[in-house]
Design a protein around this motif. Structure first.
Motif, mmCIF file in Angstrom:
data_model
loop_
_atom_site.group_PDB
_atom_site.id
_atom_site.type_symbol
_atom_site.label_atom_id
_atom_site.label_comp_id
_atom_site.label_asym_id
_atom_site.label_seq_id
_atom_site.Cartn_x
_atom_site.Cartn_y
_atom_site.Cartn_z
ATOM 1 N N GLU A 125 0.836 -1.205 0.000
ATOM 2 C CA GLU A 125 0.000 0.000 0.000
ATOM 3 C C GLU A 125 0.871 1.256 0.000
ATOM 4 O O GLU A 125 1.071 1.877 1.043
ATOM 5 C CB GLU A 125 -0.915 0.005 1.232
ATOM 6 C CG GLU A 125 -1.757 -1.230 1.392
ATOM 7 C CD GLU A 125 -3.062 -1.161 0.619
ATOM 8 O OE1 GLU A 125 -3.605 -0.064 0.444
ATOM 9 O OE2 GLU A 125 -3.524 -2.234 0.194
ATOM 10 N N PHE A 126 1.393 1.599 -1.149
ATOM 11 C CA PHE A 126 2.094 2.876 -1.315
ATOM 12 C C PHE A 126 1.944 3.306 -2.759
ATOM 13 O O PHE A 126 1.780 2.493 -3.660
ATOM 14 C CB PHE A 126 3.570 2.790 -0.885
ATOM 15 C CG PHE A 126 4.348 1.676 -1.542
ATOM 16 C CD1 PHE A 126 4.915 1.840 -2.796
ATOM 17 C CD2 PHE A 126 4.524 0.460 -0.883
ATOM 18 C CE1 PHE A 126 5.638 0.815 -3.397
ATOM 19 C CE2 PHE A 126 5.242 -0.567 -1.470
ATOM 20 C CZ PHE A 126 5.805 -0.390 -2.728
ATOM 21 N N ILE A 127 1.964 4.616 -2.954
ATOM 22 C CA ILE A 127 1.794 5.173 -4.298
ATOM 23 C C ILE A 127 3.046 4.904 -5.112
ATOM 24 O O ILE A 127 4.164 5.044 -4.622
ATOM 25 C CB ILE A 127 1.503 6.682 -4.226
ATOM 26 C CG1 ILE A 127 0.189 6.931 -3.482
ATOM 27 C CG2 ILE A 127 1.463 7.296 -5.621
ATOM 28 C CD1 ILE A 127 -0.082 8.375 -3.158
ATOM 29 N N ARG A 128 2.819 4.526 -6.373
ATOM 30 C CA ARG A 128 3.950 4.345 -7.273
ATOM 31 C C ARG A 128 3.608 4.929 -8.633
ATOM 32 O O ARG A 128 2.445 4.922 -9.048
ATOM 33 C CB ARG A 128 4.367 2.888 -7.346
ATOM 34 C CG ARG A 128 3.519 1.909 -8.062
ATOM 35 C CD ARG A 128 2.491 1.095 -7.319
ATOM 36 N NE ARG A 128 2.655 0.647 -5.981
ATOM 37 C CZ ARG A 128 2.983 -0.579 -5.614
ATOM 38 N NH1 ARG A 128 3.219 -1.498 -6.503
ATOM 39 N NH2 ARG A 128 3.049 -0.907 -4.363
ATOM 40 N N ILE A 129 4.630 5.460 -9.279
ATOM 41 C CA ILE A 129 4.523 5.946 -10.650
ATOM 42 C C ILE A 129 5.450 5.079 -11.486
ATOM 43 O O ILE A 129 6.672 5.119 -11.320
ATOM 44 C CB ILE A 129 4.906 7.429 -10.778
ATOM 45 C CG1 ILE A 129 3.982 8.292 -9.914
ATOM 46 C CG2 ILE A 129 4.858 7.874 -12.246
ATOM 47 C CD1 ILE A 129 4.363 9.762 -9.870
ATOM 48 N N LYS A 130 4.849 4.298 -12.356
ATOM 49 C CA LYS A 130 5.610 3.428 -13.246
ATOM 50 C C LYS A 130 5.858 4.194 -14.536
ATOM 51 O O LYS A 130 4.919 4.680 -15.166
ATOM 52 C CB LYS A 130 4.831 2.160 -13.551
ATOM 53 C CG LYS A 130 4.420 1.361 -12.338
ATOM 54 C CD LYS A 130 3.543 0.208 -12.771
ATOM 55 C CE LYS A 130 3.041 -0.591 -11.595
ATOM 56 N NZ LYS A 130 2.322 -1.798 -12.037
ATOM 57 N N VAL A 131 7.110 4.287 -14.921
ATOM 58 C CA VAL A 131 7.502 5.013 -16.126
ATOM 59 C C VAL A 131 7.886 4.000 -17.196
ATOM 60 O O VAL A 131 8.817 3.208 -17.002
ATOM 61 C CB VAL A 131 8.681 5.969 -15.832
ATOM 62 C CG1 VAL A 131 9.032 6.778 -17.072
ATOM 63 C CG2 VAL A 131 8.362 6.888 -14.655
#
Length: 191
Positions: A125-131
């Motif tokens: 449960e943590f925000i992630r930004i996949k590039v």
């Protein structure tokens, strides 16, 4: 305080590789918001500043990708914060170059850096930004591919993607993750 963490590998030989896209997004945020990444603490290069009215710590872990959770556990322990205060930015080979995917939770999806973070945080449960860095070509070893550099045709798109990723972080801080997901998850940088 929020912790914006870009994943990558330390050392100049890894600069510009697909696996270091998280570092490049952190450097872009540091540039855009005048935050100096000049301290080595918590097994990372760190800098404190403000983005969209929020106090942030920008981090580039120096533990190598597969041990990224060590640095994150160290900084969260020091500040007595929880994993819901982190945003992780990292490469994703299942997304085309220029695509982003923002998520509030999820599995590691085969990414060893995220796997290590989940093991240290004891949560997904943590925000992630996949590039998106593109799918590995047939016959390539995955490790060789993520440690390769972008080709000439990809450079303009990946530069736009780095800016878009930094803007996505700012939007999350400004209006929340849901609106950022709605805005960025269907877009491609440079279009």
């Amino acid at each position: 305080m929020l912790f914006i963490i870009g994943l990558g590998n330390p050392g100049t030989k890894f600069n510009g590789t697909r696996h270091n896209i998280g570092f490049e997004v952190i450097e872009r945020l540091a540039y855009d918001y005048h935050i100096k990444l000049d301290r080595k603490k918590h097994k990372a290069f760190v800098g404190q500043g403000v983005i969209k009215g929020e106090k942030v710590v920008l981090m580039k872990p120096q533990t190598y990708m597969n041990l990224s959770g060590e640095a994150i556990a160290d900084v969260l322990g020091f500040y007595k914060e929880t994993p819901d205060k982190i945003i992780i930015v990292y490469d994703d080979t299942s997304l085309d170059v220029g695509k982003l995917r923002i998520r509030e939770r999820g599995s590691a999806g085969g990414h060893n850096g995220i796997k290590n973070i989940i093991a240290h945080m004891k949560t997904q449960e943590f925000i992630r930004i996949k590039v998106g860095v593109g799918e590995k070509p047939p016959g390539w070893d995955l490790a060789d591919y993520v440690l390769s550099r972008f080709d000439e045709l990809e450079i303009k798109t990946i530069q736009a993607s780095i800016k878009m990723s930094a803007d996505a972080v700012a939007m999350i801080l400004d209006v929340g993750v849901e609106k950022a997901m709605n805005h960025y998850n269907s877009r491609k940088a440079g279009e």
